[in-house]
Design a protein around this motif. Sequence first.
Motif, short mmCIF file in Angstrom:
data_model
loop_
_atom_site.label_atom_id
_atom_site.label_comp_id
_atom_site.label_asym_id
_atom_site.label_seq_id
_atom_site.Cartn_x
_atom_site.Cartn_y
_atom_site.Cartn_z
N VAL A 96 13.87 -18.30 -8.12
CA VAL A 96 13.47 -18.91 -6.86
C VAL A 96 13.28 -17.83 -5.79
CG1 VAL A 96 14.23 -20.46 -5.01
CG2 VAL A 96 14.57 -21.11 -7.40
N HIS A 97 14.19 -16.88 -5.75
CA HIS A 97 14.11 -15.80 -4.77
C HIS A 97 12.84 -14.98 -4.96
CE1 HIS A 97 15.47 -11.56 -3.53
NE2 HIS A 97 15.24 -12.22 -2.41
N ALA A 98 12.52 -14.63 -6.21
CA ALA A 98 11.36 -13.78 -6.48
C ALA A 98 10.05 -14.49 -6.17
CB ALA A 98 11.38 -13.33 -7.95
N VAL A 99 9.96 -15.77 -6.46
CA VAL A 99 8.72 -16.51 -6.27
C VAL A 99 8.52 -16.89 -4.80
CG1 VAL A 99 7.51 -18.67 -6.79
CG2 VAL A 99 8.62 -17.38 -8.63
N PHE A 100 9.56 -17.35 -4.15
CA PHE A 100 9.39 -17.95 -2.82
C PHE A 100 9.81 -17.03 -1.67
CE2 PHE A 100 9.83 -21.59 -5.70
CZ PHE A 100 8.66 -22.26 -5.39
N LEU A 101 10.49 -15.90 -1.97
CA LEU A 101 10.89 -15.01 -0.89
C LEU A 101 10.39 -13.59 -1.09
CD1 LEU A 101 14.54 -15.89 0.26
CD2 LEU A 101 12.42 -16.01 1.58
N TRP A 102 10.88 -12.91 -2.12
CA TRP A 102 10.56 -11.48 -2.26
C TRP A 102 10.54 -11.10 -3.73
CZ3 TRP A 102 14.03 -6.77 -2.34
CH2 TRP A 102 13.29 -5.60 -2.17
N GLU A 103 9.45 -10.48 -4.16
CA GLU A 103 9.29 -10.12 -5.57
C GLU A 103 10.13 -8.91 -5.96
OE1 GLU A 103 7.02 -8.15 -2.82
OE2 GLU A 103 6.89 -10.26 -3.29
N GLY A 104 10.77 -8.25 -5.00
CA GLY A 104 11.65 -7.14 -5.33
C GLY A 104 13.02 -7.61 -5.80
N ASP A 105 13.13 -8.86 -6.18
CA ASP A 105 14.40 -9.48 -6.59
C ASP A 105 15.13 -8.65 -7.65
OD1 ASP A 105 16.27 -11.88 -7.17
OD2 ASP A 105 15.31 -11.49 -9.11
N ILE A 106 16.45 -8.57 -7.51
CA ILE A 106 17.29 -7.89 -8.50
C ILE A 106 18.20 -8.88 -9.21
CG2 ILE A 106 19.30 -7.39 -7.03
CD1 ILE A 106 17.58 -5.03 -9.59
N LEU A 107 18.21 -10.14 -8.78
CA LEU A 107 19.12 -11.12 -9.38
C LEU A 107 18.74 -11.44 -10.82
CD1 LEU A 107 19.46 -13.58 -6.34
CD2 LEU A 107 20.91 -11.62 -6.93
N MET A 108 17.44 -11.60 -11.09
CA MET A 108 17.02 -11.86 -12.46
C MET A 108 17.34 -10.70 -13.39
SD MET A 108 13.55 -14.17 -12.55
CE MET A 108 12.56 -13.08 -11.53
N ALA A 159 -7.46 -1.36 -7.28
CA ALA A 159 -8.06 -2.58 -6.75
C ALA A 159 -7.00 -3.66 -6.51
CB ALA A 159 -9.13 -3.10 -7.72
N HIS A 160 -6.07 -3.76 -7.44
CA HIS A 160 -5.00 -4.74 -7.28
C HIS A 160 -4.12 -4.42 -6.08
CE1 HIS A 160 -2.55 -8.04 -8.73
NE2 HIS A 160 -1.47 -7.30 -8.60
N HIS A 161 -3.90 -3.13 -5.85
CA HIS A 161 -3.10 -2.70 -4.72
C HIS A 161 -3.79 -3.07 -3.40
CE1 HIS A 161 -0.06 -0.21 -2.73
NE2 HIS A 161 -1.03 0.25 -1.97
N ARG A 162 -5.10 -2.87 -3.34
CA ARG A 162 -5.84 -3.22 -2.12
C ARG A 162 -5.81 -4.74 -1.89
NH1 ARG A 162 -9.31 0.77 -4.25
NH2 ARG A 162 -10.65 -0.84 -5.17
N VAL A 181 3.19 -15.05 -7.83
CA VAL A 181 3.67 -15.66 -9.08
C VAL A 181 3.27 -14.85 -10.33
CG1 VAL A 181 3.43 -17.66 -10.60
CG2 VAL A 181 3.91 -17.98 -8.16
N PRO A 182 1.97 -14.51 -10.53
CA PRO A 182 1.64 -13.76 -11.74
C PRO A 182 2.29 -12.39 -11.80
CG PRO A 182 -0.25 -13.90 -10.27
CD PRO A 182 0.76 -14.84 -9.73
N ASN A 183 2.57 -11.81 -10.67
CA ASN A 183 3.24 -10.50 -10.66
C ASN A 183 4.70 -10.63 -11.05
OD1 ASN A 183 1.06 -8.68 -9.54
ND2 ASN A 183 1.14 -10.23 -7.95
N PHE A 185 5.92 -12.75 -13.13
CA PHE A 185 5.99 -12.95 -14.57
C PHE A 185 5.26 -11.85 -15.35
CE2 PHE A 185 6.66 -17.16 -12.78
CZ PHE A 185 7.79 -17.56 -13.48
N GLY A 186 4.71 -10.88 -14.64
CA GLY A 186 4.04 -9.77 -15.29
C GLY A 186 4.78 -8.46 -15.12
N VAL A 187 4.50 -7.78 -14.01
CA VAL A 187 5.12 -6.48 -13.75
C VAL A 187 6.64 -6.60 -13.63
CG1 VAL A 187 5.23 -4.57 -12.11
CG2 VAL A 187 3.03 -5.62 -12.65
N HIS A 188 7.11 -7.66 -12.97
CA HIS A 188 8.55 -7.83 -12.81
C HIS A 188 9.23 -8.02 -14.16
CE1 HIS A 188 11.93 -8.58 -10.08
NE2 HIS A 188 12.37 -9.41 -11.01
N ALA A 189 8.60 -8.80 -15.03
CA ALA A 189 9.17 -9.00 -16.37
C ALA A 189 9.19 -7.70 -17.16
CB ALA A 189 8.38 -10.07 -17.11
N GLN A 190 8.14 -6.88 -16.99
CA GLN A 190 8.11 -5.59 -17.67
C GLN A 190 9.25 -4.70 -17.19
OE1 GLN A 190 5.48 -2.45 -16.48
NE2 GLN A 190 4.70 -2.20 -18.56
#
Length: 387
Positions: A96-108, A159-162, A181-183, A185-190
């Motif tokens: 919930v934190h990563a999706v709705f607040l901040w993708e830098g989440d460390i809880l997961m 391009a993704h960064h821009r 959301v896709p990030n 479940f993508g980069v964060h999951a990696q």
Amino acid sequence: MIRGVALLGVLLMNIVDGFRLVPTYAPGVAAEEALSPAERLVDDILYIFVADKAMTMFSMLFGVGLAILLERADRQGQGVQLLLRRLLILFAFGLVHAVFLWEGDILMPYAVAGLGALFVIRLSPRLLLALALVLPAVYPLLLWRWPHLFPQGGPSASAHHRQALAVYAHGTYLEVVAFRVPNVFGVHAQFVLLRGFAQILGNFLLGIFLWRNGVLRRLESLGTWHVGLAVGGMVIGAGYAIFRVVLQPARPPSSMPIALVRLGWNMTLQLYAAGYGAALLRALQRPRARAWLIRTFAPVGRMAFSNYLAQSLLFTTAFYGYGAGLLGRVGIVGAVVLGIATYVVQVAASCLWLRRFQYGPCEWLWRALTYGWRPMVTAIRAPGRAS
């Protein structure tokens, strides 16, 4: 108390490297930023003395918490089942934190590494220590043998960064969430599976070892060994960090040097963080320092979960386009000042909250969901007042 000190370092690095700039979804693509001499100096100081060290110390303490909870669960006849439920709930909080607040989440990542720790948590202290010291080498070895798993840069990444910069600087809240959301479940999951899992798990196991070995149970009879650990850990850790800042080539010629440099960094982080922890343990043996440290840092450490989530809510609102829109407009020095001011406010707020309640709001909810009953939240008697 130690958790409260570590939270300050975590806050400073999150605001400097995370909140104030566009989220780094593209490895190898850094935000272009012209730093003044003062900002460069502050950035180097943070890198040498804070970066990754605070998070390492924080994750070691999470391992200590797992060991304490397992002992309590065993006395209640629940064993690892209680820890399993607690970690799954933490994963849900993190999602919930990563999706709705901040993708830098460390809880997961903590929840996933915690689940891994459950498989080995009952091993002997010696085996726990051996695993704790070996696991930080996993990511550098993967980086060396299979560098294609960790692509760096490239046109698509740029391009993704821009695109991320445009969305986070000017998008509405719903547009930011949809982009995030896709990030997650993508980069964060990696990151969780390939980069962070082994390192975090190693830190957890080191914390479990410290508790099982009795280091944190007999503070009054530590002797002087922790003085050597404090000095040695900080000297070696800071020395290697200075090497990376001053002497490391900007672009190593091959993946092997990159992996070697990362290996040295990972292997010294635990020693560096342990040195900080030992220095704090030494300070606790001095009555005046002990009283001040406990009074100042223990409340914010007891509410670390609530304070961490509050930081995400505050800073995403301050920096993203749907809030104050400060993204990219605050320098490193300004971010550090803002971070310290926020921490001071959180220290005061935590003290006020804990005068009345036993737990922070998020701590209470996590505990209630874990145990299936409402934890005690009655007022704690303040000095001079009736209960």
